[in-house]
Design a protein around this motif. Structure first.
Motif, mmCIF file in Angstrom:
data_model
loop_
_atom_site.group_PDB
_atom_site.id
_atom_site.type_symbol
_atom_site.label_atom_id
_atom_site.label_comp_id
_atom_site.label_asym_id
_atom_site.label_seq_id
_atom_site.Cartn_x
_atom_site.Cartn_y
_atom_site.Cartn_z
ATOM 1 N N ILE A 73 36.431 53.628 36.758
ATOM 2 C CA ILE A 73 37.456 53.218 35.801
ATOM 3 C C ILE A 73 37.381 54.089 34.551
ATOM 4 N N ALA A 77 41.323 52.445 30.426
ATOM 5 C CA ALA A 77 41.299 51.112 31.033
ATOM 6 C C ALA A 77 40.136 50.290 30.497
ATOM 7 N N ILE A 101 39.312 42.403 38.407
ATOM 8 C CA ILE A 101 39.567 43.828 38.584
ATOM 9 C C ILE A 101 39.855 44.075 40.057
ATOM 10 N N SER A 103 41.215 46.825 42.932
ATOM 11 C CA SER A 103 41.350 48.268 43.101
ATOM 12 C C SER A 103 41.595 48.620 44.562
ATOM 13 N N LEU A 117 44.897 50.411 40.420
ATOM 14 C CA LEU A 117 43.951 49.596 39.660
ATOM 15 C C LEU A 117 44.721 48.556 38.859
ATOM 16 N N THR A 138 42.601 54.273 39.579
ATOM 17 C CA THR A 138 41.185 54.599 39.481
ATOM 18 C C THR A 138 41.030 56.108 39.341
#
Length: 224
Positions: A73, A77, A101, A103, A117, A138
């Motif tokens: 990350i 972010a 979170i 992803s 993400l 990401t």
């Protein structure tokens, strides 16, 4: 592509974001170190960041079991997560938000952009909960295997002492969960050249358990 996710309470989410920001590079030259790596297992979330001179890492427990995965990350972010993890909780004192979170692994055949993400701050668990959402991608690339260096410092022979840059020590402050939690500093001997000092290992403990560590390269410029 398989979507992965993990959930943290607001305090832990902010803490891990701050640790990730504290040692990630800000030079915008090498994307994989202008970010923090999150290693997720069923019982632990570990964040790791480095700027080549320092390594910072810390752990927290996920709010619920999560699948094993990794997610890289970037600083933008992480900054959003740090600022907003408890934004809804600040408005209502009894509310304890959670941060999720989610992803998607990067497509190896795609361009330099990573997978999707999403960071979601939820006021509480319920259909009527307010949310804040951040969407991005990401970071694609291979994060350096710096936890190997942390393990080497743990195992290294201890030296009598050394010198460290005050700036690097100050930047380790976010690793302490409380201002009174001072780390133990272990100065190590270099494993390949006995004439040079090895890195210093800072360990932060709570109730005897190490929850955060920092590796700082010794300061070799100047005179005694």
């Amino acid at each position: 592509m398989t979507m992965n996710s993990f959930t943290l309470n607001a305090a832990d989410a902010k803490y891990l974001a701050d640790v990730g920001l504290s040692a990630s590079s800000a030079d915008d030259v090498t994307p994989v170190i202008c970010a923090a790596m999150f290693y997720v297992t069923e019982t632990e979330v570990r964040v790791v960041s480095t700027d080549r001179y320092r390594i910072h890492t810390a752990i927290a427990a996920p709010s619920e079991p999560a699948p094993d995965h990794e997610v890289l990350i970037d600083r933008t972010a992480l900054t959003w997560m740090s600022k907003n993890a408890n934004a809804l909780g600040r408005q209502r004192n009894l509310v304890k938000p959670i941060v999720t979170i989610t992803s998607e692994p990067a497509d190896p055949n795609a361009n330099a952009r990573g997978g999707a993400l999403t960071i979601t701050v939820t006021e509480w668990v319920g259909d009527d909960a307010r949310t804040l959402t951040y969407t991005a991608h990401t970071v694609k690339g291979n994060f350096p295997p710096v936890m190997r260096l942390v393990q080497e410092a743990r195992d290294a022979e201890e030296s009598e002492g050394g010198r460290l840059k005050l700036d690097f020590l100050a930047k380790a402050r976010p690793l302490a969960m409380h201002p009174d939690y001072a780390p133990r500093i272990k100065f190590t001997k270099a494993t390949t050249d006995n004439s040079r000092p090895g890195p210093a290992l800072l360990q932060f403990k709570n109730a005897g358990v190490v929850y955060a560590e920092a590796i700082i390269q010794p300061y070799l410029i100047g005179v005694e």
